[in-house]
Design an enzyme around this catalytic site. Structure first.
Site, short mmCIF file in Angstrom:
data_model
loop_
_atom_site.label_atom_id
_atom_site.label_comp_id
_atom_site.label_asym_id
_atom_site.label_seq_id
_atom_site.Cartn_x
_atom_site.Cartn_y
_atom_site.Cartn_z
N TYR A 56 0.84 -1.19 0.00
CA TYR A 56 0.00 0.00 0.00
C TYR A 56 0.88 1.24 0.00
O TYR A 56 1.46 1.62 1.00
CB TYR A 56 -0.94 0.00 1.20
CG TYR A 56 -1.84 -1.21 1.30
CD1 TYR A 56 -2.13 -1.98 0.18
CD2 TYR A 56 -2.41 -1.58 2.52
CE1 TYR A 56 -2.96 -3.09 0.27
CE2 TYR A 56 -3.25 -2.68 2.62
CZ TYR A 56 -3.51 -3.44 1.49
OH TYR A 56 -4.33 -4.54 1.59
N HIS A 125 0.26 -12.01 1.10
CA HIS A 125 -0.74 -11.19 0.42
C HIS A 125 -1.41 -11.92 -0.75
O HIS A 125 -2.62 -11.80 -0.96
CB HIS A 125 -0.07 -9.89 -0.07
CG HIS A 125 -1.00 -8.73 -0.15
ND1 HIS A 125 -0.57 -7.43 -0.02
CD2 HIS A 125 -2.33 -8.64 -0.33
CE1 HIS A 125 -1.59 -6.60 -0.12
NE2 HIS A 125 -2.67 -7.31 -0.32
N SER A 204 -12.92 -5.36 2.19
CA SER A 204 -13.96 -4.75 1.34
C SER A 204 -15.35 -5.22 1.70
O SER A 204 -16.14 -5.60 0.82
CB SER A 204 -13.67 -5.02 -0.14
OG SER A 204 -12.49 -4.41 -0.57
N PRO A 205 -15.72 -5.21 3.00
CA PRO A 205 -17.06 -5.66 3.38
C PRO A 205 -18.16 -4.72 2.93
O PRO A 205 -19.35 -5.05 3.04
CB PRO A 205 -16.98 -5.73 4.91
CG PRO A 205 -15.96 -4.70 5.26
CD PRO A 205 -14.93 -4.78 4.17
N LEU A 206 -17.77 -3.55 2.40
CA LEU A 206 -18.74 -2.61 1.84
C LEU A 206 -18.71 -2.63 0.32
O LEU A 206 -19.14 -1.69 -0.35
CB LEU A 206 -18.48 -1.19 2.35
CG LEU A 206 -18.64 -1.02 3.86
CD1 LEU A 206 -18.27 0.39 4.29
CD2 LEU A 206 -20.06 -1.36 4.29
N GLY A 207 -18.21 -3.75 -0.24
CA GLY A 207 -18.21 -3.87 -1.70
C GLY A 207 -17.42 -2.79 -2.39
O GLY A 207 -17.84 -2.23 -3.38
N ARG A 208 -16.23 -2.49 -1.83
CA ARG A 208 -15.36 -1.44 -2.38
C ARG A 208 -16.08 -0.08 -2.45
O ARG A 208 -15.85 0.72 -3.35
CB ARG A 208 -14.82 -1.85 -3.75
CG ARG A 208 -14.06 -3.17 -3.69
CD ARG A 208 -13.71 -3.72 -5.05
NE ARG A 208 -13.16 -5.07 -4.88
CZ ARG A 208 -11.88 -5.39 -5.01
NH1 ARG A 208 -11.00 -4.47 -5.31
NH2 ARG A 208 -11.47 -6.62 -4.84
N GLY A 209 -16.96 0.12 -1.47
CA GLY A 209 -17.71 1.36 -1.37
C GLY A 209 -19.04 1.35 -2.09
O GLY A 209 -19.89 2.21 -1.85
N PHE A 210 -19.26 0.35 -2.94
CA PHE A 210 -20.48 0.31 -3.75
C PHE A 210 -21.73 0.17 -2.89
O PHE A 210 -22.77 0.79 -3.17
CB PHE A 210 -20.40 -0.85 -4.75
CG PHE A 210 -21.41 -0.78 -5.85
CD1 PHE A 210 -21.20 0.02 -6.96
CD2 PHE A 210 -22.58 -1.53 -5.79
CE1 PHE A 210 -22.14 0.08 -7.98
CE2 PHE A 210 -23.51 -1.48 -6.81
CZ PHE A 210 -23.30 -0.67 -7.91
#
Length: 324
Positions: A56, A125, A204-210
C-alpha cells in the site's frame, strides 16, 4: 466494541482497513492528518485491529500507520502483508513473490516502517505458484519462533493451500473479499476455515464502497482510482449492479440505519469467527461504520439480503492470481 477470537487472537469484531489512506482509492483527496485522526478515533471507540501492507503506497501506508499507532502499541493488533513485491529482484511493482528470502527482507522493512519489534498478524498477500506454500509458511514459522511475528495469515488462498499451510504451522486467519457484493468464500473457503479452527477477516465488506450507495455512476471515480478498471464498475455491469444497492437501501430505511451499516451488520451475522475490516480515511465514515456493531436486523431483513443475486462481472480484470 464487541470482541471476537481469530484462532486465539482476540480482536475487535470490526477492524480498520488502512489501505485507502495511502493507495488505490486516494484520488486527489489524500489527507494524512485526517487519516491519523481516524486511526486515533478508532482506538477511542474500541477498535483494536488495524490492517496495512507493504504494497500500500508502496510502503507509505505502513509508515502512516506506524506514526498513528505510536504510543498505543500495547492496545492494538497490527496486521500487515508481504508477497506482492519482490525484494530479491528489486521489483517494487506488483510482483507475486513468496520466496523465504523475500519475506524475511519484507518483514524487516515492515518492522522498521511501523516502528515496532514484532507484527501481530503477518499475511502472505497473494499465493506464489512458483514457491510451495510449505516453504513460505516454514519460513514464517521460523519468524514466529524468533519473536518477529506472533501469528501467520494468508490472503485470498484456496482451501487446499490453506490446509497445506496449516499442516506446517497453525494459520490464525485468512483474509479474503467478502460482502453482499462478493459471496465466493461461502462455498469452500469458510467451511475449510471452520473445520480447521481458523478465523476469517473479510476485506472490502462494503463492496469497495459500492454498497454504501455513495457511488452512483462510474464518473464518481477519480482517474487514478483502481475501481475504474474493475469489471463490476464498468458500463452495463455497473448499471445492473445498482439493484444490489437498492435492496440494501430499502432495508436500511426500514431499520433506521445507513446502507453501509446494514451491509456491515449482515457480514457480522455470518459467524463469531469473523472480523471485517472496512476501510476509510474519514472520522465521520468510521463512526458510521462502527455503529453497525449495535445494529440488529430482523430475520426477514437478513433473509432478504442473503437472497440478493450476485453482482454482474468479475472482481478483477485479471483473476488469475486469486484463490490459489
Amino acid at each position: 466494541m464487541k470482541q471476537v477470537s481469530l484462532a486465539g487472537l482476540d480482536v475487535s469484531r470490526i477492524g480498520l482497513g488502512c489501505m485507502g489512506m495511502s493507495a488505490f482509492y486516494t484520488g486527489k483527496n489524500t489527507d494524512e492528518a485526517e487519516s491519523i485522526r481516524t486511526i486515533h478515533r478508532a482506538i477511542e471507540l474500541g477498535v483494536t485491529l488495524f490492517d496495512t501492507a507493504e504494497r500500500y503506497g508502496p510502503f507509505t501506508n505502513e509508515e502512516l500507520v506506524g506514526r498513528a499507532l505510536a504510543g498505543h502499541r500495547d492496545d492494538v493488533v497490527i496486521a500487515s502483508k508481504f508477497g506482492l513485491m519482490s525484494h530479491r529482484t528489486g521489483d517494487s511493482g506488483r510482483s507475486i513473490d513468496g520466496h523465504p528470502d523475500t519475506l524475511r527482507i519484507a518483514l524487516d522493512g515492515s518492522l522498521k516502517r511501523l516502528g515496532v519489534d514484532h507484527i501481530d498478524l503477518y499475511y502472505q498477500h497473494r499465493m506464489d505458484p512458483a514457491v510451495p506454500i510449505e516453504d513460505t509458511v516454514g519460513a514464517l514459522a521460523d519468524l514466529v519462533q524468533a519473536g518477529k511475528i506472533r501469528h501467520i495469515g494468508l490472503s485470498e488462498a484456496a482451501p487446499e493451500t490453506i490446509r497445506r499451510a496449516h499442516a506446517v504451522h497453525p494459520i490464525t486467519a485468512v483474509q479474503s473479499e467478502y460482502s453482499l457484493w462478493t459471496r465466493d468464500p461461502e462455498a469452500e473457503v469458510l467451511p475449510t476455515l471452520r473445520a480447521l479452527g481458523i478465523g476469517f477477516v473479510p476485506y472490502s465488506p462494503l463492496g469497495r464502497g459500492f454498497l454504501t450507495g455513495a457511488i452512483t455512476t462510474p464518473a464518481d471515480f477519480d482517474d487514478n482510482d483502481s475501481r475504474k478498471g474493475q469489471p463490476r464498475f464498468q458500463g452495463d455491469n455497473f448499471t445492473a449492479n445498482l439493484r444490489i444497492v437498492d435492496e440494501v437501501r430499502t432495508v436500511a430505511t426500514e431499520a433506521g440505519a445507513t446502507p453501509a451499516q446494514v451491509a456491515l451488520a449482515w457480514v457480522l451475522t455470518r459467524g463469531d469467527d469473523i472480523a471485517p475490516i472496512p476501510g476509510t480515511k474519514r472520522v465521520s465514515r468510521l463512526e458510521e461504520n462502527l455503529a453497525a456493531d449495535t445494529l440488529t436486523l430482523t430475520e426477514t431483513q437478513l433473509a432478504r439480503l442473503t437472497a440478493i443475486e450476485p453482482p454482474t462481472g468479475a472482481r478483477y480484470a485479471d483473476m488469475s492470481v486469486i484463490g490459489r
